[in-house]
Design a protein around this motif. Structure first.
Motif, PDB file in Angstrom:
ATOM      1  N   LEU A  14       0.854  -1.192   0.000  1.00 42.28           N
ATOM      2  CA  LEU A  14       0.000   0.000   0.000  1.00 42.28           C
ATOM      3  C   LEU A  14       0.891   1.244   0.000  1.00 42.28           C
ATOM      4  CD1 LEU A  14      -2.791  -0.928   2.590  1.00 42.28           C
ATOM      5  CD2 LEU A  14      -2.918  -0.996   0.099  1.00 42.28           C
ATOM      6  N   THR A  15       0.430   2.281  -0.673  1.00 37.43           N
ATOM      7  CA  THR A  15       1.243   3.493  -0.793  1.00 37.43           C
ATOM      8  C   THR A  15       0.909   4.477   0.316  1.00 37.43           C
ATOM      9  OG1 THR A  15       1.071   3.174  -3.163  1.00 37.43           O
ATOM     10  CG2 THR A  15       1.924   5.296  -2.421  1.00 37.43           C
ATOM     11  N   LEU A  16       1.874   4.727   1.180  1.00 27.27           N
ATOM     12  CA  LEU A  16       1.664   5.696   2.254  1.00 27.27           C
ATOM     13  C   LEU A  16       1.727   7.105   1.666  1.00 27.27           C
ATOM     14  CD1 LEU A  16       1.400   5.990   5.402  1.00 27.27           C
ATOM     15  CD2 LEU A  16       3.870   6.333   5.416  1.00 27.27           C
ATOM     16  N   LEU A  17       0.607   7.813   1.745  1.00 24.89           N
ATOM     17  CA  LEU A  17       0.576   9.181   1.196  1.00 24.89           C
ATOM     18  C   LEU A  17       1.092  10.184   2.212  1.00 24.89           C
ATOM     19  CD1 LEU A  17      -2.773  10.107  -0.599  1.00 24.89           C
ATOM     20  CD2 LEU A  17      -0.467  10.001  -1.546  1.00 24.89           C
ATOM     21  N   ALA A  18       0.679   9.979   3.439  1.00 27.24           N
ATOM     22  CA  ALA A  18       1.055  10.942   4.478  1.00 27.24           C
ATOM     23  C   ALA A  18       1.002  10.271   5.827  1.00 27.24           C
ATOM     24  CB  ALA A  18       0.087  12.122   4.461  1.00 27.24           C
ATOM     25  N   ILE A  25      -2.169   7.841   6.175  1.00 30.70           N
ATOM     26  CA  ILE A  25      -3.108   7.872   5.054  1.00 30.70           C
ATOM     27  C   ILE A  25      -2.496   7.166   3.860  1.00 30.70           C
ATOM     28  CG2 ILE A  25      -4.389   9.400   3.508  1.00 30.70           C
ATOM     29  CD1 ILE A  25      -3.960  11.418   5.959  1.00 30.70           C
ATOM     30  N   TYR A  26      -3.202   6.179   3.358  1.00 31.67           N
ATOM     31  CA  TYR A  26      -2.711   5.397   2.220  1.00 31.67           C
ATOM     32  C   TYR A  26      -3.557   5.704   1.002  1.00 31.67           C
ATOM     33  CZ  TYR A  26      -0.276   2.687   5.802  1.00 31.67           C
ATOM     34  OH  TYR A  26       0.534   2.304   6.847  1.00 31.67           O
ATOM     35  N   ASP A  27      -2.876   5.716  -0.144  1.00 31.27           N
ATOM     36  CA  ASP A  27      -3.572   5.917  -1.403  1.00 31.27           C
ATOM     37  C   ASP A  27      -4.166   4.576  -1.815  1.00 31.27           C
ATOM     38  OD1 ASP A  27      -4.387   7.492  -3.441  1.00 31.27           O
ATOM     39  OD2 ASP A  27      -2.553   7.257  -4.630  1.00 31.27           O
ATOM     40  N   VAL A  28      -5.419   4.551  -2.220  1.00 26.86           N
ATOM     41  CA  VAL A  28      -6.027   3.284  -2.625  1.00 26.86           C
ATOM     42  C   VAL A  28      -6.289   3.281  -4.135  1.00 26.86           C
ATOM     43  CG1 VAL A  28      -7.975   1.711  -2.288  1.00 26.86           C
ATOM     44  CG2 VAL A  28      -7.036   2.956  -0.345  1.00 26.86           C
ATOM     45  N   ASP A  29      -7.040   4.236  -4.602  1.00 22.36           N
ATOM     46  CA  ASP A  29      -7.243   4.398  -6.049  1.00 22.36           C
ATOM     47  C   ASP A  29      -7.622   5.854  -6.317  1.00 22.36           C
ATOM     48  OD1 ASP A  29     -10.010   4.679  -5.506  1.00 22.36           O
ATOM     49  OD2 ASP A  29     -10.274   2.508  -5.605  1.00 22.36           O
ATOM     50  N   ASP A  30      -8.063   6.150  -7.547  1.00 20.28           N
ATOM     51  CA  ASP A  30      -8.340   7.544  -7.903  1.00 20.28           C
ATOM     52  C   ASP A  30      -9.367   8.190  -6.976  1.00 20.28           C
ATOM     53  OD1 ASP A  30      -6.575   7.448  -9.893  1.00 20.28           O
ATOM     54  OD2 ASP A  30      -8.038   7.351 -11.542  1.00 20.28           O
ATOM     55  N   ASN A  31     -10.252   7.371  -6.437  1.00 21.59           N
ATOM     56  CA  ASN A  31     -11.386   7.934  -5.692  1.00 21.59           C
ATOM     57  C   ASN A  31     -11.331   7.728  -4.195  1.00 21.59           C
ATOM     58  OD1 ASN A  31     -12.648   8.703  -8.131  1.00 21.59           O
ATOM     59  ND2 ASN A  31     -13.182   6.549  -8.455  1.00 21.59           N
ATOM     60  N   PHE A  35      -7.676   5.629   5.671  1.00 20.64           N
ATOM     61  CA  PHE A  35      -7.340   6.442   6.839  1.00 20.64           C
ATOM     62  C   PHE A  35      -7.120   5.524   8.020  1.00 20.64           C
ATOM     63  CE2 PHE A  35      -8.280  10.908   7.994  1.00 20.64           C
ATOM     64  CZ  PHE A  35      -8.123  11.463   6.744  1.00 20.64           C
ATOM     65  N   VAL A  36      -5.946   5.479   8.597  1.00 21.88           N
ATOM     66  CA  VAL A  36      -5.696   4.586   9.724  1.00 21.88           C
ATOM     67  C   VAL A  36      -5.307   5.413  10.948  1.00 21.88           C
ATOM     68  CG1 VAL A  36      -4.406   2.582  10.544  1.00 21.88           C
ATOM     69  CG2 VAL A  36      -4.785   2.877   8.087  1.00 21.88           C
ATOM     70  N   MET A 101     -10.762   3.618   8.133  1.00 21.65           N
ATOM     71  CA  MET A 101     -11.918   3.985   7.315  1.00 21.65           C
ATOM     72  C   MET A 101     -11.447   4.122   5.878  1.00 21.65           C
ATOM     73  SD  MET A 101     -13.653   7.172   9.437  1.00 21.65           S
ATOM     74  CE  MET A 101     -12.333   8.329   9.263  1.00 21.65           C
ATOM     75  N   LEU A 102     -12.250   3.585   4.976  1.00 23.26           N
ATOM     76  CA  LEU A 102     -12.032   3.868   3.563  1.00 23.26           C
ATOM     77  C   LEU A 102     -12.852   5.123   3.270  1.00 23.26           C
ATOM     78  CD1 LEU A 102     -10.683   2.513   1.035  1.00 23.26           C
ATOM     79  CD2 LEU A 102     -12.954   1.632   0.484  1.00 23.26           C
ATOM     80  N   VAL A 103     -12.190   6.152   2.742  1.00 24.53           N
ATOM     81  CA  VAL A 103     -12.900   7.429   2.552  1.00 24.53           C
ATOM     82  C   VAL A 103     -12.776   7.934   1.123  1.00 24.53           C
ATOM     83  CG1 VAL A 103     -12.516   8.074   4.973  1.00 24.53           C
ATOM     84  CG2 VAL A 103     -10.946   8.931   3.214  1.00 24.53           C
ATOM     85  N   LYS A 104     -13.733   8.776   0.747  1.00 26.84           N
ATOM     86  CA  LYS A 104     -13.690   9.406  -0.581  1.00 26.84           C
ATOM     87  C   LYS A 104     -12.563  10.418  -0.621  1.00 26.84           C
ATOM     88  CE  LYS A 104     -18.649   9.208  -0.976  1.00 26.84           C
ATOM     89  NZ  LYS A 104     -19.678   9.847  -0.177  1.00 26.84           N
TER      90      LYS A 104
END
Ligand code: ATP
Ligand code: MG
Length: 299
Positions: A14-18, A25-31, A35-36, A101-104
């Protein structure tokens, strides 16, 4: 006792964004984003060497409770059930369950929507100097932690890494966001705060102030994001001890504060917090959770 939290902070693939002080916060896909909430403990903006077991679960599950209670306000949650998340996330279910949480993915507004029902913290400091909070004129004679006649929208800018956020006048946030959006953010934030404060008050907790973050979705709708009304984004005070004219005890962080005071903490170096302080703090986090939600934490 060492803090044995299930979440390691390492999720290969998984790509850690921040990585914030508490959340990853991990990047999941475009949308969507993952959030952990970790069990890390920050005080004076320093992440301590010791965390508080299950704190991340409390933060996530309190947020979920409020999102649900406030469901008339559109929010960013897709799901908090790991079983409903993409396969690459489910792989880490044992680490993530209850704390994620998976978030928009939203376009976040560059202004934090702080609402204050009581005057304390940076607001009290400014009032003592100038009789104002965010340059808004307030009545004379307020004491530290006085209740304000009406909750105030006191925005702040989001500081770059390592800097403190800066309080700004609502006219300034109107310049940044545009008058119409600013108005909507202010009204929504105050309305949510008032609903939550009334709910918590019936259960003996004062929510003195809180910070919301909003974003815009692809259709330009205003969406409530981030964590909401957690002990980390808000000041929770025990109502039965409330006495204006002095600092209030914090519902959840008091034992940590007392300990750090007792060692003359330098406010810059990460330190180890003793087991008994951690245990009592953990109990307070759990108590806040149970009082507010009326439920047991799902661990
Ligand atoms: P800290 O809280 O440690 O001071 P921080 O606020 O930068 O630092 P976090 O709170 O851990 O870090 O990270 C949350 C970040 O994610 C914030 O920058 C927030 O604006 C952003 N964010 C929250 N919800 C969303 C969302 N739905 N889409 C995109 N970004 C979001
Ligand atoms: Mg934050």
């Amino acid at each position: 006792m060492t803090v044995d939290t299930a979440y390691t902070g390492e999720l290969p693939g998984l790509t850690l964004l921040a990585r914030g002080k508490v959340r990853d916060i991990y990047d999941v896909d475009d949308n969507s984003l993952l959030f952990v909430a970790s069990d890390r403990l920050s005080a004076f903006d320093v992440v301590m060497k010791t965390g508080i077991p299950d704190k991340g679960k409390v933060l996530t599950q309190i947020s979920m409770f409020w999102f649900d209670l406030l469901k008339d306000v559109p929010n960013h949650v897709i799901t908090a059930d790991v079983n409903e998340m993409p396969a690459q996330i489910q792989k880490y279910a044992s680490q993530l369950a209850g704390r994620s949480m998976l978030v928009k993915k939203l376009k976040m507004l560059p202004v934090e929507a702080i609402v204050r029902g009581y005057i304390t913290g940076s607001g009290w400091k400014e009032y003592q100097r100038k009789g104002t909070v965010c340059d808004l004129e307030l009545p004379k004679g307020l004491e530290n932690c006085s209740k304000l006649e009406k909750p105030l929208f006191t925005p702040s800018t989001k500081a770059e890494d390592g800097l403190h956020d800066e309080n700004i006048h609502p006219d300034k946030s109107a310049q940044i966001l545009g008058a119409e959006l600013n108005q909507k953010v202010a009204e929504t934030a105050i309305q949510i705060y008032e609903t939550a404060r009334a709910f918590a008050a019936e259960r003996g907790i004062i929510i003195a102030d809180t910070k919301f973050e909003f974003g815009l979705d692809n259709d330009g709708n205003l969406v409530l994001a981030d964590e909401v009304l957690t002990p980390d984004s808000s000041r929770f005070w025990p109502a039965d001890e409330y006495t204006p004219g002095k600092e209030q005890n914090s519902f959840d962080k008091q034992f940590i504060r007392n300990y750090l005071e007792s060692i003359n903490y330098d406010k810059t170096t990460p330190v180890t917090i003793p087991d008994n302080v951690i245990t009592r703090s953990q109990q307070k986090y759990l108590e806040a959770f149970e009082i507010i939600t009326g439920k047991k934490l799902s661990t």
